[in-house]
Scaffold this motif. Structure first.
Motif, PDB file in Angstrom:
ATOM      1  N   THR A 178       0.832  -1.208   0.000  1.00 47.16           N
ATOM      2  CA  THR A 178       0.000   0.000   0.000  1.00 47.16           C
ATOM      3  C   THR A 178       0.860   1.249   0.000  1.00 47.16           C
ATOM      4  O   THR A 178       0.487   2.267  -0.587  1.00 47.16           O
ATOM      5  CB  THR A 178      -0.994  -0.019   1.175  1.00 47.16           C
ATOM      6  OG1 THR A 178      -1.989   0.989   0.963  1.00 47.16           O
ATOM      7  CG2 THR A 178      -0.326   0.219   2.521  1.00 47.16           C
ATOM      8  N   ALA A 179       2.048   1.202   0.629  1.00 49.50           N
ATOM      9  CA  ALA A 179       2.958   2.345   0.563  1.00 49.50           C
ATOM     10  C   ALA A 179       3.449   2.552  -0.858  1.00 49.50           C
ATOM     11  O   ALA A 179       3.534   3.696  -1.345  1.00 49.50           O
ATOM     12  CB  ALA A 179       4.134   2.137   1.511  1.00 49.50           C
ATOM     13  N   ALA A 180       3.772   1.457  -1.550  1.00 52.47           N
ATOM     14  CA  ALA A 180       4.234   1.562  -2.939  1.00 52.47           C
ATOM     15  C   ALA A 180       3.138   2.136  -3.829  1.00 52.47           C
ATOM     16  O   ALA A 180       3.400   2.991  -4.691  1.00 52.47           O
ATOM     17  CB  ALA A 180       4.679   0.200  -3.443  1.00 52.47           C
ATOM     18  N   ALA A 181       1.903   1.683  -3.644  1.00 51.85           N
ATOM     19  CA  ALA A 181       0.794   2.188  -4.455  1.00 51.85           C
ATOM     20  C   ALA A 181       0.540   3.668  -4.184  1.00 51.85           C
ATOM     21  O   ALA A 181       0.245   4.446  -5.107  1.00 51.85           O
ATOM     22  CB  ALA A 181      -0.470   1.374  -4.170  1.00 51.85           C
ATOM     23  N   THR A 182       0.660   4.072  -2.916  1.00 52.63           N
ATOM     24  CA  THR A 182       0.444   5.476  -2.572  1.00 52.63           C
ATOM     25  C   THR A 182       1.567   6.347  -3.117  1.00 52.63           C
ATOM     26  O   THR A 182       1.326   7.454  -3.614  1.00 52.63           O
ATOM     27  CB  THR A 182       0.326   5.637  -1.045  1.00 52.63           C
ATOM     28  OG1 THR A 182      -0.687   4.755  -0.554  1.00 52.63           O
ATOM     29  CG2 THR A 182      -0.034   7.060  -0.672  1.00 52.63           C
ATOM     30  N   LEU A 183       2.808   5.853  -3.044  1.00 52.39           N
ATOM     31  CA  LEU A 183       3.930   6.591  -3.621  1.00 52.39           C
ATOM     32  C   LEU A 183       3.756   6.748  -5.128  1.00 52.39           C
ATOM     33  O   LEU A 183       3.991   7.839  -5.680  1.00 52.39           O
ATOM     34  CB  LEU A 183       5.244   5.876  -3.301  1.00 52.39           C
ATOM     35  CG  LEU A 183       6.509   6.466  -3.927  1.00 52.39           C
ATOM     36  CD1 LEU A 183       6.696   7.922  -3.527  1.00 52.39           C
ATOM     37  CD2 LEU A 183       7.731   5.630  -3.536  1.00 52.39           C
ATOM     38  N   ARG A 234      -8.409   4.536   0.273  1.00 54.42           N
ATOM     39  CA  ARG A 234      -7.910   3.753  -0.864  1.00 54.42           C
ATOM     40  C   ARG A 234      -6.387   3.798  -0.971  1.00 54.42           C
ATOM     41  O   ARG A 234      -5.743   2.779  -1.153  1.00 54.42           O
ATOM     42  CB  ARG A 234      -8.536   4.294  -2.155  1.00 54.42           C
ATOM     43  CG  ARG A 234      -8.186   3.495  -3.388  1.00 54.42           C
ATOM     44  CD  ARG A 234      -8.869   2.135  -3.405  1.00 54.42           C
ATOM     45  NE  ARG A 234     -10.324   2.262  -3.528  1.00 54.42           N
ATOM     46  CZ  ARG A 234     -11.140   1.216  -3.582  1.00 54.42           C
ATOM     47  NH1 ARG A 234     -10.660  -0.020  -3.515  1.00 54.42           N
ATOM     48  NH2 ARG A 234     -12.440   1.392  -3.684  1.00 54.42           N
ATOM     49  N   TYR A 235      -5.790   4.984  -0.851  1.00 51.45           N
ATOM     50  CA  TYR A 235      -4.332   5.119  -0.971  1.00 51.45           C
ATOM     51  C   TYR A 235      -3.772   5.540   0.385  1.00 51.45           C
ATOM     52  O   TYR A 235      -3.638   6.723   0.690  1.00 51.45           O
ATOM     53  CB  TYR A 235      -3.966   6.127  -2.058  1.00 51.45           C
ATOM     54  CG  TYR A 235      -4.306   5.653  -3.449  1.00 51.45           C
ATOM     55  CD1 TYR A 235      -3.489   4.747  -4.113  1.00 51.45           C
ATOM     56  CD2 TYR A 235      -5.465   6.096  -4.089  1.00 51.45           C
ATOM     57  CE1 TYR A 235      -3.807   4.290  -5.382  1.00 51.45           C
ATOM     58  CE2 TYR A 235      -5.790   5.647  -5.357  1.00 51.45           C
ATOM     59  CZ  TYR A 235      -4.961   4.740  -5.999  1.00 51.45           C
ATOM     60  OH  TYR A 235      -5.283   4.289  -7.256  1.00 51.45           O
ATOM     61  N   ASP A 236      -3.470   4.557   1.208  1.00 50.93           N
ATOM     62  CA  ASP A 236      -2.967   4.744   2.567  1.00 50.93           C
ATOM     63  C   ASP A 236      -1.559   4.160   2.609  1.00 50.93           C
ATOM     64  O   ASP A 236      -1.365   2.987   2.286  1.00 50.93           O
ATOM     65  CB  ASP A 236      -3.890   4.032   3.552  1.00 50.93           C
ATOM     66  CG  ASP A 236      -3.501   4.210   5.009  1.00 50.93           C
ATOM     67  OD1 ASP A 236      -2.287   4.257   5.309  1.00 50.93           O
ATOM     68  OD2 ASP A 236      -4.401   4.277   5.857  1.00 50.93           O
ATOM     69  N   LEU A 261     -18.622  -1.064   6.132  1.00 47.75           N
ATOM     70  CA  LEU A 261     -17.442  -0.436   5.566  1.00 47.75           C
ATOM     71  C   LEU A 261     -17.817   0.839   4.829  1.00 47.75           C
ATOM     72  O   LEU A 261     -18.698   0.839   3.969  1.00 47.75           O
ATOM     73  CB  LEU A 261     -16.736  -1.398   4.604  1.00 47.75           C
ATOM     74  CG  LEU A 261     -15.522  -0.841   3.842  1.00 47.75           C
ATOM     75  CD1 LEU A 261     -14.410  -0.443   4.792  1.00 47.75           C
ATOM     76  CD2 LEU A 261     -15.017  -1.872   2.821  1.00 47.75           C
ATOM     77  N   LEU A 262     -17.123   1.932   5.154  1.00 50.68           N
ATOM     78  CA  LEU A 262     -17.240   3.206   4.458  1.00 50.68           C
ATOM     79  C   LEU A 262     -15.908   3.460   3.751  1.00 50.68           C
ATOM     80  O   LEU A 262     -14.859   3.513   4.390  1.00 50.68           O
ATOM     81  CB  LEU A 262     -17.539   4.342   5.444  1.00 50.68           C
ATOM     82  CG  LEU A 262     -17.552   5.770   4.888  1.00 50.68           C
ATOM     83  CD1 LEU A 262     -18.634   5.940   3.839  1.00 50.68           C
ATOM     84  CD2 LEU A 262     -17.738   6.781   6.025  1.00 50.68           C
ATOM     85  N   THR A 263     -15.946   3.599   2.432  1.00 48.78           N
ATOM     86  CA  THR A 263     -14.729   3.758   1.646  1.00 48.78           C
ATOM     87  C   THR A 263     -14.439   5.226   1.370  1.00 48.78           C
ATOM     88  O   THR A 263     -15.304   5.961   0.888  1.00 48.78           O
ATOM     89  CB  THR A 263     -14.860   3.014   0.298  1.00 48.78           C
ATOM     90  OG1 THR A 263     -15.071   1.619   0.547  1.00 48.78           O
ATOM     91  CG2 THR A 263     -13.602   3.192  -0.542  1.00 48.78           C
ATOM     92  N   HIS A 264     -13.206   5.627   1.693  1.00 51.97           N
ATOM     93  CA  HIS A 264     -12.733   6.964   1.347  1.00 51.97           C
ATOM     94  C   HIS A 264     -11.825   6.830   0.137  1.00 51.97           C
ATOM     95  O   HIS A 264     -10.732   6.273   0.231  1.00 51.97           O
ATOM     96  CB  HIS A 264     -11.971   7.582   2.532  1.00 51.97           C
ATOM     97  CG  HIS A 264     -11.317   8.889   2.209  1.00 51.97           C
ATOM     98  ND1 HIS A 264     -10.057   9.231   2.661  1.00 51.97           N
ATOM     99  CD2 HIS A 264     -11.745   9.955   1.471  1.00 51.97           C
ATOM    100  CE1 HIS A 264      -9.731  10.418   2.214  1.00 51.97           C
ATOM    101  NE2 HIS A 264     -10.743  10.883   1.498  1.00 51.97           N
ATOM    102  N   GLU A 265     -12.277   7.320  -0.997  1.00 51.39           N
ATOM    103  CA  GLU A 265     -11.517   7.200  -2.250  1.00 51.39           C
ATOM    104  C   GLU A 265     -10.450   8.290  -2.321  1.00 51.39           C
ATOM    105  O   GLU A 265     -10.352   9.028  -3.295  1.00 51.39           O
ATOM    106  CB  GLU A 265     -12.467   7.301  -3.446  1.00 51.39           C
ATOM    107  CG  GLU A 265     -13.490   6.172  -3.539  1.00 51.39           C
ATOM    108  CD  GLU A 265     -12.869   4.872  -4.052  1.00 51.39           C
ATOM    109  OE1 GLU A 265     -11.658   4.839  -4.308  1.00 51.39           O
ATOM    110  OE2 GLU A 265     -13.620   3.889  -4.202  1.00 51.39           O
ATOM    111  N   LYS A 314     -19.249   5.112  -0.930  1.00 56.11           N
ATOM    112  CA  LYS A 314     -17.902   5.611  -1.220  1.00 56.11           C
ATOM    113  C   LYS A 314     -17.916   7.128  -1.150  1.00 56.11           C
ATOM    114  O   LYS A 314     -18.789   7.776  -1.719  1.00 56.11           O
ATOM    115  CB  LYS A 314     -17.435   5.150  -2.601  1.00 56.11           C
ATOM    116  CG  LYS A 314     -17.311   3.631  -2.728  1.00 56.11           C
ATOM    117  CD  LYS A 314     -16.850   3.227  -4.125  1.00 56.11           C
ATOM    118  CE  LYS A 314     -16.729   1.705  -4.217  1.00 56.11           C
ATOM    119  NZ  LYS A 314     -16.280   1.265  -5.563  1.00 56.11           N
ATOM    120  N   CYS A 315     -16.938   7.674  -0.453  1.00 58.03           N
ATOM    121  CA  CYS A 315     -16.802   9.119  -0.321  1.00 58.03           C
ATOM    122  C   CYS A 315     -15.565   9.591  -1.074  1.00 58.03           C
ATOM    123  O   CYS A 315     -14.513   8.950  -1.032  1.00 58.03           O
ATOM    124  CB  CYS A 315     -16.659   9.517   1.152  1.00 58.03           C
ATOM    125  SG  CYS A 315     -18.185   9.462   2.114  1.00 58.03           S
TER     126      CYS A 315
END
Length: 538
Positions: A290-295, A469-471, A491-495, A529-530
């Motif tokens: 998830t760090a790689a995806a966020t980077l 999503r990107y954490d 589950l509440l998704t923060h996009e 989704k928010c």
């Protein structure tokens, strides 16, 4: 959440605090216009939670004698005395530092909202006041917001394995910054954390065995009783999510409303109740991926912006990713002052936690390094108006919780192979997150009181799980796993981006759903989704 190893935890919390104060105003996602969900179990009325001054607690429950934390401060402080071992209530006791900010709308006060700001190792008496303005307005108006330094941490009875500050500083300077690169640094790193373990074992071995998540969940229930609440209102972020999940399964009938934001998969934390771990907690959680995806997302958005909005932009997404890779290679060969390859990777990952101003500031530092110049030190916000805003927060405090509670490989020799495996799937971030778990290899204590499941005990009211999503630390997949594990959770998704929706204060949509849930128990519709209020570098 930070790993128990490297990473500027205190710097990150201060940087995050500053960012959380910058509140944006924008439209919420249109999901808010969705049809109302099926009614949730009715929540207790405000009168069920007593007055702001609850009656004297029953025997065995700590008494909280509140007083202003500092002259003129809006925060009240107290100390709770609790058993070191809850199975031996007549034995040794320890102190918990507690902080409170009273509800601003006393006429419509609902009760007390307990907050754990993450870690493990986050001092709630500092971080919650520092980030108070990031809480949704409705929660600040209608709840007393209470936090505490968990046992072993900060201003509470704390794990401290050094004789003085100079000794602690000398130990920290003797090991590589970020993570080890090369055989010599790996040996230095492993030896340093083995030495830390030996120091800790000599200082207070009983405390090391009683700082588990279960111990802290039992403390939380005593604090709930101490403020006169019949049921718990709780907001836990990062590590605070595994604390909340543990509480929900130990005290299921006491859950009134619980939000878990940026989650840890319970089975990843416990190694699915297996004692022998073949990989680390953080890698089981998918922190490297998830760090790689966020980077990647950071570099893509930066590359799509002008240099006026993102200083590191090369004009295109691909060009900016290539520029980052070239910078990392250059730093491997020629560090810029103290900015080695590993130190820069560690700073990059931790700087992805808070989007505004963290991402902009990170881009500026990377550009300075690209130019061959050492970046200026960050400017931290002023300390909050509390009695002790700068407690000792040595790495051993997080390690005592993490390493004692969650299984990690006990052989330091395996971490080199884990690093290469992670680097193949997650690049530079994989190296950082792999070595963040290595200190547990030589940690001397195992928690005496550890909860390993089940996780699906029905609670009095359903739990709301929030996943971003990107954490860069806790993956969205972990939020999905938490929602699946807990009985009846939603589950509440923060996009969006960053570590925790709360401390990024990035989505008025998320804030609105959380507020409504805490007030009357209404859950978002399934699949909600928010969107973030703003995109980075926009």
């Amino acid at each position: 959440m930070s790993g128990p190893g490297p990473g500027p935890t205190s710097d990150r919390s201060r940087r995050g605090a500053a960012a959380a104060l910058a509140v944006t105003a924008a439209l919420c996602s249109t999901v808010l216009a969705a049809p109302a969900p099926a009614p949730a179990p009715a929540l207790a009325s405000a009168t069920a939670y007593g007055s702001p001054s609850p009656p004297s607690p029953s025997p065995g429950v700590p008494r909280l004698d509140w007083s202003p934390c500092a002259p003129g401060s809006p925060y009240d402080c107290a100390t709770a005395r609790v058993p070191l071992d809850h199975a031996d209530p007549a034995g040794r006791t320890i102190d918990l530092a507690v902080v409170r900010r009273k509800a601003s709308d006393t006429a419509h006060r609902i009760g007390t909202l307990f907050v754990n700001p993450g870690g493990p190792g986050g001092p709630g008496t500092v971080q919650v006041p520092q980030n108070y303005d990031s809480f949704p307005k409705t929660l600040r108006e209608r709840f007393d917001i209470v936090s505490w330094d968990p046992r072993g941490i900060g201003n509470s009875t704390a794990v401290n394995c050094f004789g003085d500050a100079a000794e602690a500083e000398a130990w920290g300077k003797a090991k590589p910054t970020g993570f080890p690169v090369g055989e010599k640094e790996r040996t230095t790193w492993i030896d340093a954390y083995a030495d830390l373990g030996r120091r800790c074992e000599k200082r207070d071995p009983d405390l090391l065995r009683h700082v588990s998540t279960t111990d802290t969940a039992q403390d939380l229930d005593l604090l709930r009783r101490a403020v006169g609440e019949e049921q718990l209102n709780y907001l836990g972020v990062s590590y605070g999510t595994i604390l909340g999940a543990t509480y929900a399964n130990l005290f299921p009938d006491k859950v009134r409303a619980m939000v878990l934001d940026s989650n840890i998969d319970p089975k990843a934390w416990t190694n699915d109740a297996r004692p022998d771990a073949t990989t680390t907690t953080l890698l089981r959680m998918g922190s490297d991926r998830t760090a790689a995806a966020t980077l990647d997302r950071f570099l893509d958005l930066c590359g799509s912006a002008t240099t006026g909005r993102c200083a590191f932009s090369a004009g295109t997404a691909q060009g900016t990713r290539d520029k980052f890779d070239r910078l990392m290679q250059r730093l491997r060969e020629r560090p810029v002052g103290p900015w080695t390859y590993a130190a820069t990777v560690a700073d990059t990952v931790s700087s992805l936690y808070i989007v505004d101003p963290g991402w902009t500031d990170l881009a500026a530092r990377l550009q300075e390094l690209w130019r061959g110049k050492a970046p200026k030190p960050p400017v931290f916000p002023a300390p909050p108006p509390v009695a002790h805003p700068s407690p000792y927060l040595g790495e051993e405090q997080a390690m005592a919780v993490w390493c004692g509670d969650s299984p990690n490989p006990r052989d330091p020799a395996v971490y080199r192979g884990l690093e290469e495996d992670s680097a193949r799937r997650a690049g530079d971030a994989g190296r950082y997150w792999t070595w963040s778990g290595e200190p547990c290899a030589t940690w001397p204590a195992e928690a005496a009181n550890r909860y390993e499941g089940p996780w699906n005990t029905p609670t009095a009211h359903p739990v709301l799980v929030v996943g971003t999503r990107y954490d860069p630390s806790t993956s969205y997949a972990d939020a999905e796993a938490m929602a699946k594990e807990l009985a009846g959770a939603r589950l509440l998704t923060h996009e969006g981006y960053g570590h925790t929706a709360l401390f990024n204060n990035a989505s008025s949509c998320v804030n609105a759903y959380e507020s409504r849930y805490f007030v009357d128990g209404t859950l978002p519709p399934p699949g909600t989704k928010c969107q973030p209020d703003e995109q980075p570098f926009s």
